[in-house]
Design a protein around this motif. Structure first.
Motif, PDB file in Angstrom:
ATOM      1  N   ARG A 243      48.382  33.734  23.945  1.00  0.00           N
ATOM      2  CA  ARG A 243      49.158  34.862  23.111  1.00  0.00           C
ATOM      3  C   ARG A 243      48.242  34.925  21.724  1.00  0.00           C
ATOM      4  NH1 ARG A 243      55.660  34.691  23.670  1.00  0.00           N
ATOM      5  NH2 ARG A 243      55.647  35.385  25.867  1.00  0.00           N
ATOM      6  N   SER A 244      47.746  33.737  21.301  1.00  0.00           N
ATOM      7  CA  SER A 244      46.942  33.916  20.057  1.00  0.00           C
ATOM      8  C   SER A 244      45.584  34.526  20.399  1.00  0.00           C
ATOM      9  CB  SER A 244      46.633  32.349  19.521  1.00  0.00           C
ATOM     10  OG  SER A 244      47.818  31.781  19.130  1.00  0.00           O
ATOM     11  N   ALA A 245      45.106  34.278  21.660  1.00  0.00           N
ATOM     12  CA  ALA A 245      43.823  34.859  22.179  1.00  0.00           C
ATOM     13  C   ALA A 245      43.871  36.326  22.130  1.00  0.00           C
ATOM     14  CB  ALA A 245      43.400  34.439  23.543  1.00  0.00           C
ATOM     15  N   LEU A 246      45.081  36.992  22.616  1.00  0.00           N
ATOM     16  CA  LEU A 246      45.496  38.381  22.524  1.00  0.00           C
ATOM     17  C   LEU A 246      45.626  39.059  21.231  1.00  0.00           C
ATOM     18  CD1 LEU A 246      46.334  40.688  24.482  1.00  0.00           C
ATOM     19  CD2 LEU A 246      48.469  39.932  24.405  1.00  0.00           C
ATOM     20  N   THR A 247      46.481  38.331  20.359  1.00  0.00           N
ATOM     21  CA  THR A 247      46.317  38.674  19.039  1.00  0.00           C
ATOM     22  C   THR A 247      45.649  38.734  18.314  1.00  0.00           C
ATOM     23  OG1 THR A 247      48.730  37.910  19.026  1.00  0.00           O
ATOM     24  CG2 THR A 247      47.991  38.099  16.855  1.00  0.00           C
ATOM     25  N   CYS A 248      44.542  37.701  18.473  1.00  0.00           N
ATOM     26  CA  CYS A 248      43.224  37.592  17.527  1.00  0.00           C
ATOM     27  C   CYS A 248      42.213  38.769  18.034  1.00  0.00           C
ATOM     28  CB  CYS A 248      42.600  36.354  17.648  1.00  0.00           C
ATOM     29  SG  CYS A 248      41.535  35.907  16.178  1.00  0.00           S
TER      30      CYS A 248
ATOM     31  N   ALA B 155      38.939  36.569  20.727  1.00  0.00           N
ATOM     32  CA  ALA B 155      39.658  36.124  21.824  1.00  0.00           C
ATOM     33  C   ALA B 155      39.416  34.611  21.955  1.00  0.00           C
ATOM     34  CB  ALA B 155      39.540  36.772  23.126  1.00  0.00           C
ATOM     35  N   ALA B 156      38.101  34.181  22.121  1.00  0.00           N
ATOM     36  CA  ALA B 156      37.732  32.966  22.313  1.00  0.00           C
ATOM     37  C   ALA B 156      38.451  31.807  21.259  1.00  0.00           C
ATOM     38  CB  ALA B 156      36.257  32.614  22.427  1.00  0.00           C
ATOM     39  N   ALA B 157      38.180  32.173  19.928  1.00  0.00           N
ATOM     40  CA  ALA B 157      38.816  31.491  18.898  1.00  0.00           C
ATOM     41  C   ALA B 157      40.258  31.364  19.145  1.00  0.00           C
ATOM     42  CB  ALA B 157      38.642  32.207  17.622  1.00  0.00           C
ATOM     43  N   GLY B 158      41.000  32.345  19.379  1.00  0.00           N
ATOM     44  CA  GLY B 158      42.509  32.376  19.511  1.00  0.00           C
ATOM     45  C   GLY B 158      42.800  31.474  20.791  1.00  0.00           C
ATOM     46  N   LEU B 159      42.285  31.477  21.861  1.00  0.00           N
ATOM     47  CA  LEU B 159      42.647  30.508  23.111  1.00  0.00           C
ATOM     48  C   LEU B 159      42.358  29.352  22.715  1.00  0.00           C
ATOM     49  CD1 LEU B 159      43.046  30.586  26.013  1.00  0.00           C
ATOM     50  CD2 LEU B 159      40.789  30.711  26.580  1.00  0.00           C
ATOM     51  N   LEU B 160      41.253  28.724  22.093  1.00  0.00           N
ATOM     52  CA  LEU B 160      40.616  27.379  21.962  1.00  0.00           C
ATOM     53  C   LEU B 160      41.416  26.686  20.757  1.00  0.00           C
ATOM     54  CD1 LEU B 160      37.195  28.083  23.319  1.00  0.00           C
ATOM     55  CD2 LEU B 160      39.129  27.246  24.825  1.00  0.00           C
ATOM     56  N   HIS B 161      41.905  27.346  19.745  1.00  0.00           N
ATOM     57  CA  HIS B 161      41.934  26.832  18.646  1.00  0.00           C
ATOM     58  C   HIS B 161      42.978  25.550  18.534  1.00  0.00           C
ATOM     59  CE1 HIS B 161      45.747  29.245  18.698  1.00  0.00           C
ATOM     60  NE2 HIS B 161      46.414  28.322  17.710  1.00  0.00           N
ATOM     61  N   ASP B 162      43.892  25.601  19.607  1.00  0.00           N
ATOM     62  CA  ASP B 162      44.750  24.234  19.376  1.00  0.00           C
ATOM     63  C   ASP B 162      44.370  23.348  20.367  1.00  0.00           C
ATOM     64  OD1 ASP B 162      46.782  24.497  17.379  1.00  0.00           O
ATOM     65  OD2 ASP B 162      48.194  25.667  18.624  1.00  0.00           O
ATOM     66  N   VAL B 163      43.246  23.093  21.009  1.00  0.00           N
ATOM     67  CA  VAL B 163      43.208  22.154  22.096  1.00  0.00           C
ATOM     68  C   VAL B 163      43.230  20.758  21.381  1.00  0.00           C
ATOM     69  CG1 VAL B 163      41.520  23.609  23.651  1.00  0.00           C
ATOM     70  CG2 VAL B 163      40.210  22.225  21.673  1.00  0.00           C
ATOM     71  N   GLY B 164      42.797  20.789  20.342  1.00  0.00           N
ATOM     72  CA  GLY B 164      43.107  19.480  19.330  1.00  0.00           C
ATOM     73  C   GLY B 164      44.493  18.891  19.411  1.00  0.00           C
TER      74      GLY B 164
END
Length: 467
Positions: free
Chosen positions: A157-162, A180-189
């Motif tokens: 959903r963050s990927a979609l929003t961003c 979209a990439a930033a939104g999708l991957l931002h929480d892998v940590g």
């Protein structure tokens, strides 16, 4: 936007907190346990032999990875990240990511409004489906899908929003794809953080709070080492908890030091968190939060989001526990903000670092005062409500305003403790300690209107506790 990947190693992260930079190794215990848990529900095997840092083989290629191997894996520092050495079936793909995004746009009216026509919908969904996914990154998303589904849903959903925030008349499909990439991957940590730390009922120690600073930096190193994502994506992920007014973390960056994509991702994180499944009146909550945080996020992007929300329609059918006296709570919060001891502290001899901290904190306290006034919640404005009983909608909105103001006050307190950085045998100056105690008294009051955050998703309220 792809590069030839180099051999990955366990990175060491430079973590800057309150002006102090320290070197820390990423936490592997909780991620490795999640990998072992995944092996209990679906086949996970070593795709190659796993060696420790001394070159000793500890797991043969083809061996099943499950909880039975967890203790053995944790006895060693591995020569390569475990996600590079394991494989599983039915791994997350661009097509499956697109499916979750389509489902979100179908089932949640706010997200449906992002793409009112087929062309816009196609651009957003194509951007998500066509993201590059190295095997190790796809494995981590699969791990989130199976073991931490709340993180997976939040990420899509963050990927979609961003991506939607990047979809402007002069923007390119490349820009939308980066967003979209930033939104999708931002929480892998977050997959490397102890899940217990994200449960709202769990009391955090100072050390545990420090751990909550690490996910943006961990995510940055996990993404960067694959060399398939542009540097703009990597930078934005590192900045996704930074705010334009300097109230964010881990580096307390301010406007001018935060990239445009980082600013968009910061806002996308807030937007998405409000739509956590089970949260009542998400659009009303989002409207309140954005109106109460006018200096934290990019004004142009906030305007776009506010134009999309329908708070009155959203709130009409919501079932919420409300504060018994939201007006009284708002008055108390305003009083505590007004007693911020700027003059008393300025009259004492302080280090240059604490002088800078005092300047920043004083500006944030003043901005919180202005925030209350901007949404009609300053004492003089509250007086105009009179003494008659509030109608249901006004009671809802004032309750949410009081809760958000409480969390902003708490965030200011947390940042004060972080930036002041006491030595082991040192105490806060008396005026400051008295003010911190007042904030603590406000925060410990019952808070029935605040939904229990879903485990694993760092909502704006939870982010305040990390500061």
């Amino acid at each position: 936007m792809c590069y030839q990947p180099r051999k990955a190693r366990h990175p060491r992260v430079l973590l800057q907190v309150g002006g102090m930079t320290e070197t820390t190794a990423p936490e592997t215990q909780h991620f490795t346990k999640a990998v072992a848990q995944l092996g209990e529900s679906r086949p996970v095997v070593a795709s190659r032999a796993i060696f420790n840092a001394q070159g000793v083989k500890i797991v043969e290629k083809g061996v099943a990875i499950n909880l039975g191997l967890y203790d053995r894996l944790m006895q060693h520092q591995l020569s390569a990240p475990i996600e590079d050495s394991v494989a599983t079936t039915s791994i997350v793909t661009g097509k499956s990511l697109r499916g979750i995004a389509e489902e979100t746009m179908r089932d949640v009216p706010f997200f449906a409004r992002m793409a009112p026509d087929a062309k816009t919908r196609g651009v957003l969904l194509d951007a998500i489906e066509k993201l590059p996914l190295p095997d190790a990154m796809a494995f981590q998303l699969t791990l989130a899908y199976e073991v931490r589904p709340e993180i997976y849903l939040h990420s899509v959903r963050s990927a979609l929003t961003c991506a939607w925030l990047a979809l402007v008349p002069m923007g390119s499909r490349f820009d939308v794809g980066m967003a979209a990439a930033a939104g999708l991957l931002h929480d892998v940590g977050m997959l490397h953080v102890d899940p217990l730390l994200l449960q709202p009922e769990h009391d955090l120690s100072e050390e545990q709070r420090r751990q909550l600073y690490s996910p943006p930096i961990l995510a940055t190193t996990l993404i960067e080492r694959h060399h398939v994502y542009p540097k703009e994506v990597v930078r934005a992920v590192a900045e996704h908890h930074e705010n334009l007014d300097g109230s964010g973390y881990p580096r307390s960056l301010t406007e001018g030091s935060i990239s445009d994509l980082g600013s968009a991702l910061s806002l996308a994180e807030v937007v998405t968190a409000m739509f956590t499944p089970g949260r009542q009146a998400p659009e009303l909550r989002l409207s309140v939060i954005l109106r109460m945080n006018q200096k934290r996020y990019a004004p142009g992007l906030v305007k776009r989001v506010l134009e999309l929300v329908q708070p009155l329609q959203d709130a009409s059918g919501a079932v919420m526990s409300l504060l018994s006296d939201p007006v009284g709570r708002l008055r108390e919060i305003d009083r505590v903000i007004g007693e911020w001891p700027a003059e008393a502290l300025a009259g004492q001899t302080q280090t240059r670092q604490r002088q800078d901290a005092l300047t920043s904190l004083t500006a944030q306290a003043a901005q919180l005062h202005r925030n209350l006034a901007s949404v009609g919640a300053a004492p003089g404005q509250l007086d105009q409500l009179g003494t008659e009983a509030l109608d249901d909608l006004l009671q809802q909105e004032l309750s949410l305003l009081a809760v958000e103001a409480t969390w902003q006050l708490r965030a200011l307190e947390r940042q004060c403790r972080r930036l002041w950085r006491l030595a082991a045998d040192e105490a806060f100056p008396t005026p400051l300690q008295l003010w911190l105690d007042q904030v603590g008294a406000q925060v410990t009051q019952s808070d029935p209107v605040q939904d229990t955050p879903v485990e694993g998703v760092l909502t704006p309220a939870m982010a305040s506790t990390a500061e």
